[in-house]
Structures are given as C-alpha cells and as structure tokens.
Scaffold this motif. Structure first.
Motif, PDB file in Angstrom:
ATOM      1  N   ILE A   1       0.840  -1.203   0.000  1.00  0.00           N
ATOM      2  CA  ILE A   1       0.000   0.000   0.000  1.00  0.00           C
ATOM      3  C   ILE A   1       0.873   1.251   0.000  1.00  0.00           C
ATOM      4  CG2 ILE A   1      -1.723   1.310   1.310  1.00  0.00           C
ATOM      5  CD1 ILE A   1      -2.872  -1.173  -0.057  1.00  0.00           C
ATOM      6  N   ALA A   2       1.935   1.248   0.799  1.00  0.00           N
ATOM      7  CA  ALA A   2       2.839   2.401   0.852  1.00  0.00           C
ATOM      8  C   ALA A   2       3.432   2.679  -0.532  1.00  0.00           C
ATOM      9  CB  ALA A   2       3.952   2.158   1.867  1.00  0.00           C
ATOM     10  N   THR A   3       3.826   1.639  -1.236  1.00  0.00           N
ATOM     11  CA  THR A   3       4.404   1.795  -2.570  1.00  0.00           C
ATOM     12  C   THR A   3       3.368   2.309  -3.560  1.00  0.00           C
ATOM     13  OG1 THR A   3       5.970   0.026  -2.076  1.00  0.00           O
ATOM     14  CG2 THR A   3       5.656   0.581  -4.400  1.00  0.00           C
ATOM     15  N   LEU A   4       2.148   1.804  -3.466  1.00  0.00           N
ATOM     16  CA  LEU A   4       1.066   2.269  -4.327  1.00  0.00           C
ATOM     17  C   LEU A   4       0.824   3.763  -4.112  1.00  0.00           C
ATOM     18  CD1 LEU A   4      -1.385   1.389  -6.225  1.00  0.00           C
ATOM     19  CD2 LEU A   4      -2.699   1.353  -4.112  1.00  0.00           C
ATOM     20  N   TRP A   5       0.744   4.174  -2.845  1.00  0.00           N
ATOM     21  CA  TRP A   5       0.520   5.588  -2.539  1.00  0.00           C
ATOM     22  C   TRP A   5       1.678   6.447  -3.042  1.00  0.00           C
ATOM     23  CZ3 TRP A   5      -1.207   4.793   3.236  1.00  0.00           C
ATOM     24  CH2 TRP A   5      -2.512   4.281   3.248  1.00  0.00           C
ATOM     25  N   ARG A   6       2.910   6.002  -2.809  1.00  0.00           N
ATOM     26  CA  ARG A   6       4.076   6.754  -3.273  1.00  0.00           C
ATOM     27  C   ARG A   6       4.055   6.912  -4.791  1.00  0.00           C
ATOM     28  NH1 ARG A   6       9.166   3.780  -3.610  1.00  0.00           N
ATOM     29  NH2 ARG A   6       7.912   2.829  -5.257  1.00  0.00           N
ATOM     30  N   ASP A   7       3.756   5.842  -5.504  1.00  0.00           N
ATOM     31  CA  ASP A   7       3.722   5.898  -6.961  1.00  0.00           C
ATOM     32  C   ASP A   7       2.651   6.865  -7.453  1.00  0.00           C
ATOM     33  OD1 ASP A   7       5.779   4.076  -6.945  1.00  0.00           O
ATOM     34  OD2 ASP A   7       4.556   2.376  -7.614  1.00  0.00           O
ATOM     35  N   LEU A   8       1.480   6.855  -6.828  1.00  0.00           N
ATOM     36  CA  LEU A   8       0.404   7.775  -7.192  1.00  0.00           C
ATOM     37  C   LEU A   8       0.866   9.220  -7.028  1.00  0.00           C
ATOM     38  CD1 LEU A   8      -2.765   8.265  -7.722  1.00  0.00           C
ATOM     39  CD2 LEU A   8      -2.848   8.538  -5.248  1.00  0.00           C
ATOM     40  N   LEU A   9       1.508   9.509  -5.912  1.00  0.00           N
ATOM     41  CA  LEU A   9       1.980  10.865  -5.652  1.00  0.00           C
ATOM     42  C   LEU A   9       3.057  11.284  -6.649  1.00  0.00           C
ATOM     43  CD1 LEU A   9       2.126  10.626  -1.771  1.00  0.00           C
ATOM     44  CD2 LEU A   9       0.459  11.921  -3.120  1.00  0.00           C
ATOM     45  N   CYS A  10       4.004  10.399  -6.903  1.00  0.00           N
ATOM     46  CA  CYS A  10       5.080  10.718  -7.844  1.00  0.00           C
ATOM     47  C   CYS A  10       4.546  10.948  -9.251  1.00  0.00           C
ATOM     48  CB  CYS A  10       6.135   9.622  -7.838  1.00  0.00           C
ATOM     49  SG  CYS A  10       7.127   9.591  -6.329  1.00  0.00           S
ATOM     50  N   GLU A  11       3.574  10.160  -9.680  1.00  0.00           N
ATOM     51  CA  GLU A  11       2.980  10.336 -11.009  1.00  0.00           C
ATOM     52  C   GLU A  11       2.250  11.665 -11.116  1.00  0.00           C
ATOM     53  OE1 GLU A  11       0.596   7.017 -12.255  1.00  0.00           O
ATOM     54  OE2 GLU A  11       2.218   5.611 -11.886  1.00  0.00           O
ATOM     55  N   ALA A  12       1.778  12.188  -9.986  1.00  0.00           N
ATOM     56  CA  ALA A  12       1.085  13.474  -9.970  1.00  0.00           C
ATOM     57  C   ALA A  12       2.067  14.644  -9.836  1.00  0.00           C
ATOM     58  CB  ALA A  12       0.076  13.502  -8.824  1.00  0.00           C
ATOM     59  N   GLY A  13       3.347  14.347  -9.834  1.00  0.00           N
ATOM     60  CA  GLY A  13       4.349  15.400  -9.739  1.00  0.00           C
ATOM     61  C   GLY A  13       4.677  15.815  -8.324  1.00  0.00           C
ATOM     62  N   LEU A  14       4.346  14.969  -7.359  1.00  0.00           N
ATOM     63  CA  LEU A  14       4.629  15.246  -5.952  1.00  0.00           C
ATOM     64  C   LEU A  14       5.677  14.241  -5.471  1.00  0.00           C
ATOM     65  CD1 LEU A  14       0.917  15.573  -4.763  1.00  0.00           C
ATOM     66  CD2 LEU A  14       2.405  17.382  -5.611  1.00  0.00           C
TER      67      LEU A  14
END
Length: 101
Positions: free
Chosen positions: A12-25
C-alpha cells in the motif's frame, strides 16, 4: 521532508508513493524494512511511511489519497465466462472481456 501517512503494509505504501510521484509530488517510502524488527519494537513503529519531499505539497497529496479511497467499486458478471468481478476492475481477469457498458 514531511511524513504524510503511515501505511498498513509495504504494498500500500508503494502504491501511494507511486500515485503521488505520477502526480508530480515527489515522495518516498521510509521504514519499509522495519517489519523484520516486529516484536523488538512497538508495532506502530514498524509500519512503512510515505514521506513528501516538499512540505508545500501536503494539501494536494492528502487530496489525492482521499480521491483514491473513493474509487468506485463495482460488481458485475462477465459476459464471456460468467465470472463475478468485484472492485474497480473493468476487465475480466479470467478471459479478458471488458465490463458491459
């Protein structure tokens, strides 16, 4: 860096991190390997955490994670193989047919 959220597990942590990084965060996962210390450290200190690189992204990051929690969940039966599909999936895992319109 700023701690955004503690995750229940590394997936879950990796999924959340990837979502944020893809959004430019820019974000990172910390404490991803502390699960091995469970029993020696308090359980709450062994869970993985998602950290933001830039604190000014905090509100946008929280909003993205809230959107992720509210993804539509569906239940449908595949026309191709009659498999019951649940969750946010639009394609049958068994035969590859797409969800009916």
């Amino acid at each position: 860096m700023l701690r955004l959220i503690q995750a229940p597990n590394i997936a879950i942590a990796t999924l959340w991190r990837d979502l944020l990084c893809e959004a430019g965060l820019p974000a990172s996962v910390q404490r991803q390997h502390l699960g091995a210390a469970a029993g020696h450290l308090p359980p709450g200190e062994c869970l993985p955490e998602v950290w933001l690189t830039h604190p000014e992204h905090l509100e946008h990051a929280r909003a993205l994670l809230q959107e992720l929690e509210r993804l539509p969940q569906r239940q449908w039966f595949c026309r191709g193989c009659s498999e019951r599909i649940e969750g946010g999936f639009e394609q049958c895992w068994n035969c590859g047919a797409w969800m009916p319109a």
